[in-house]
Design a protein around this motif. Sequence first.
Motif, PDB file in Angstrom:
ATOM      1  N   ILE A 297     -25.956 -24.249 -64.697  1.00  0.00           N
ATOM      2  CA  ILE A 297     -25.403 -25.484 -64.133  1.00  0.00           C
ATOM      3  C   ILE A 297     -24.322 -26.042 -65.054  1.00  0.00           C
ATOM      4  N   LYS A 298     -24.575 -26.067 -66.352  1.00  0.00           N
ATOM      5  CA  LYS A 298     -23.576 -26.567 -67.309  1.00  0.00           C
ATOM      6  C   LYS A 298     -22.336 -25.683 -67.321  1.00  0.00           C
ATOM      7  N   ARG A 299     -22.526 -24.371 -67.238  1.00  0.00           N
ATOM      8  CA  ARG A 299     -21.401 -23.445 -67.263  1.00  0.00           C
ATOM      9  C   ARG A 299     -20.522 -23.629 -66.021  1.00  0.00           C
ATOM     10  N   SER A 300     -21.143 -23.895 -64.881  1.00  0.00           N
ATOM     11  CA  SER A 300     -20.370 -24.046 -63.655  1.00  0.00           C
ATOM     12  C   SER A 300     -19.588 -25.356 -63.627  1.00  0.00           C
ATOM     13  N   MET A 301     -19.973 -26.320 -64.437  1.00  0.00           N
ATOM     14  CA  MET A 301     -19.239 -27.581 -64.507  1.00  0.00           C
ATOM     15  C   MET A 301     -18.015 -27.484 -65.402  1.00  0.00           C
ATOM     16  N   GLY A 302     -17.885 -26.399 -66.168  1.00  0.00           N
ATOM     17  CA  GLY A 302     -16.743 -26.224 -67.061  1.00  0.00           C
ATOM     18  C   GLY A 302     -15.447 -26.052 -66.288  1.00  0.00           C
TER      19      GLY A 302
ATOM     20  N   GLY B 263     -22.106 -31.225 -56.786  1.00  0.00           N
ATOM     21  CA  GLY B 263     -22.376 -31.877 -58.056  1.00  0.00           C
ATOM     22  C   GLY B 263     -23.613 -31.329 -58.744  1.00  0.00           C
ATOM     23  N   PRO B 264     -23.803 -31.714 -60.020  1.00  0.00           N
ATOM     24  CA  PRO B 264     -24.875 -31.129 -60.832  1.00  0.00           C
ATOM     25  C   PRO B 264     -26.249 -31.775 -60.674  1.00  0.00           C
ATOM     26  N   ASP B 265     -26.369 -32.809 -59.838  1.00  0.00           N
ATOM     27  CA  ASP B 265     -27.642 -33.508 -59.690  1.00  0.00           C
ATOM     28  C   ASP B 265     -28.429 -32.923 -58.521  1.00  0.00           C
ATOM     29  N   PRO B 266     -29.578 -32.278 -58.784  1.00  0.00           N
ATOM     30  CA  PRO B 266     -30.351 -31.682 -57.692  1.00  0.00           C
ATOM     31  C   PRO B 266     -30.930 -32.709 -56.718  1.00  0.00           C
ATOM     32  N   ASP B 267     -31.074 -33.971 -57.152  1.00  0.00           N
ATOM     33  CA  ASP B 267     -31.609 -34.994 -56.250  1.00  0.00           C
ATOM     34  C   ASP B 267     -30.625 -35.335 -55.132  1.00  0.00           C
ATOM     35  N   SER B 268     -29.332 -35.219 -55.411  1.00  0.00           N
ATOM     36  CA  SER B 268     -28.329 -35.543 -54.399  1.00  0.00           C
ATOM     37  C   SER B 268     -27.627 -34.305 -53.845  1.00  0.00           C
ATOM     38  N   ASN B 269     -28.034 -33.120 -54.292  1.00  0.00           N
ATOM     39  CA  ASN B 269     -27.401 -31.874 -53.861  1.00  0.00           C
ATOM     40  C   ASN B 269     -28.478 -30.922 -53.337  1.00  0.00           C
ATOM     41  N   PRO B 270     -28.684 -30.890 -52.011  1.00  0.00           N
ATOM     42  CA  PRO B 270     -29.758 -30.056 -51.468  1.00  0.00           C
ATOM     43  C   PRO B 270     -29.536 -28.550 -51.679  1.00  0.00           C
ATOM     44  N   ALA B 271     -28.282 -28.110 -51.701  1.00  0.00           N
ATOM     45  CA  ALA B 271     -28.027 -26.679 -51.924  1.00  0.00           C
ATOM     46  C   ALA B 271     -28.433 -26.276 -53.337  1.00  0.00           C
ATOM     47  N   LEU B 272     -28.136 -27.130 -54.309  1.00  0.00           N
ATOM     48  CA  LEU B 272     -28.536 -26.852 -55.690  1.00  0.00           C
ATOM     49  C   LEU B 272     -30.050 -26.921 -55.831  1.00  0.00           C
ATOM     50  N   ARG B 273     -30.673 -27.883 -55.179  1.00  0.00           N
ATOM     51  CA  ARG B 273     -32.132 -28.005 -55.234  1.00  0.00           C
ATOM     52  C   ARG B 273     -32.797 -26.739 -54.686  1.00  0.00           C
ATOM     53  N   ARG B 274     -32.259 -26.204 -53.584  1.00  0.00           N
ATOM     54  CA  ARG B 274     -32.796 -24.968 -53.002  1.00  0.00           C
ATOM     55  C   ARG B 274     -32.582 -23.784 -53.942  1.00  0.00           C
ATOM     56  N   ALA B 275     -31.419 -23.723 -54.585  1.00  0.00           N
ATOM     57  CA  ALA B 275     -31.150 -22.629 -55.522  1.00  0.00           C
ATOM     58  C   ALA B 275     -32.087 -22.693 -56.725  1.00  0.00           C
ATOM     59  N   ILE B 276     -32.359 -23.895 -57.205  1.00  0.00           N
ATOM     60  CA  ILE B 276     -33.284 -24.055 -58.333  1.00  0.00           C
ATOM     61  C   ILE B 276     -34.687 -23.646 -57.913  1.00  0.00           C
ATOM     62  N   GLN B 277     -35.119 -24.045 -56.728  1.00  0.00           N
ATOM     63  CA  GLN B 277     -36.447 -23.668 -56.250  1.00  0.00           C
ATOM     64  C   GLN B 277     -36.562 -22.160 -56.088  1.00  0.00           C
ATOM     65  N   ASN B 278     -35.504 -21.518 -55.592  1.00  0.00           N
ATOM     66  CA  ASN B 278     -35.522 -20.054 -55.460  1.00  0.00           C
ATOM     67  C   ASN B 278     -35.582 -19.388 -56.826  1.00  0.00           C
ATOM     68  N   GLY B 279     -34.867 -19.931 -57.803  1.00  0.00           N
ATOM     69  CA  GLY B 279     -34.912 -19.388 -59.155  1.00  0.00           C
ATOM     70  C   GLY B 279     -36.293 -19.524 -59.769  1.00  0.00           C
TER      71      GLY B 279
ATOM     72  N   ILE C 299     -31.492 -21.719 -65.981  1.00  0.00           N
ATOM     73  CA  ILE C 299     -30.991 -22.488 -64.843  1.00  0.00           C
ATOM     74  C   ILE C 299     -30.086 -23.616 -65.329  1.00  0.00           C
ATOM     75  N   GLU C 300     -30.536 -24.351 -66.337  1.00  0.00           N
ATOM     76  CA  GLU C 300     -29.744 -25.462 -66.868  1.00  0.00           C
ATOM     77  C   GLU C 300     -28.434 -24.971 -67.471  1.00  0.00           C
ATOM     78  N   ARG C 301     -28.464 -23.839 -68.144  1.00  0.00           N
ATOM     79  CA  ARG C 301     -27.256 -23.280 -68.747  1.00  0.00           C
ATOM     80  C   ARG C 301     -26.255 -22.874 -67.664  1.00  0.00           C
TER      81      ARG C 301
ATOM     82  N   MET D 102     -37.541 -17.549 -63.007  1.00  0.00           N
ATOM     83  CA  MET D 102     -36.354 -17.691 -63.852  1.00  0.00           C
ATOM     84  C   MET D 102     -36.613 -18.838 -64.836  1.00  0.00           C
ATOM     85  N   PRO D 103     -36.330 -18.623 -66.122  1.00  0.00           N
ATOM     86  CA  PRO D 103     -36.582 -19.673 -67.115  1.00  0.00           C
ATOM     87  C   PRO D 103     -35.737 -20.921 -66.851  1.00  0.00           C
TER      88      PRO D 103
END
Length: 88
Positions: free
Chosen positions: A38-43, A8-24, A34-36, A29-30
């Motif tokens: 995440i939105k694109r992957s939800m399409g 899911g798109p919420d980094p608070d409940s998704n540790p893999a996404l939170r780690r990817a955001i921290q790495n970015g 990152i937000e774009r 990375m702007p």
Amino acid sequence: VIAVKAGGPDPDSNPALRRAIQNGRGVNMPKDLIERAIKRSMGKDSTNYDEVLYEGYAPHGVAVLVETATDNTTRTVGNVRPIFNKNG
């Protein structure tokens, strides 16, 4: 993309996404990029990638694990196998 689809798109409940955001952020990375992503992957029209792990042997019997993200496992096997055959 894989982290968002898996948890899911919420980094608070998704540790893999939170780690990817921290790495970015670690590589400057702007935030809007990152937000774009995440939105694109939800399409609905985005490609579904699978994580696949291949194992093989390098010269001198050294074991090698190759972690891939692919939308076509058959094509990926066709690309990874010749590398092992040529170099291992």
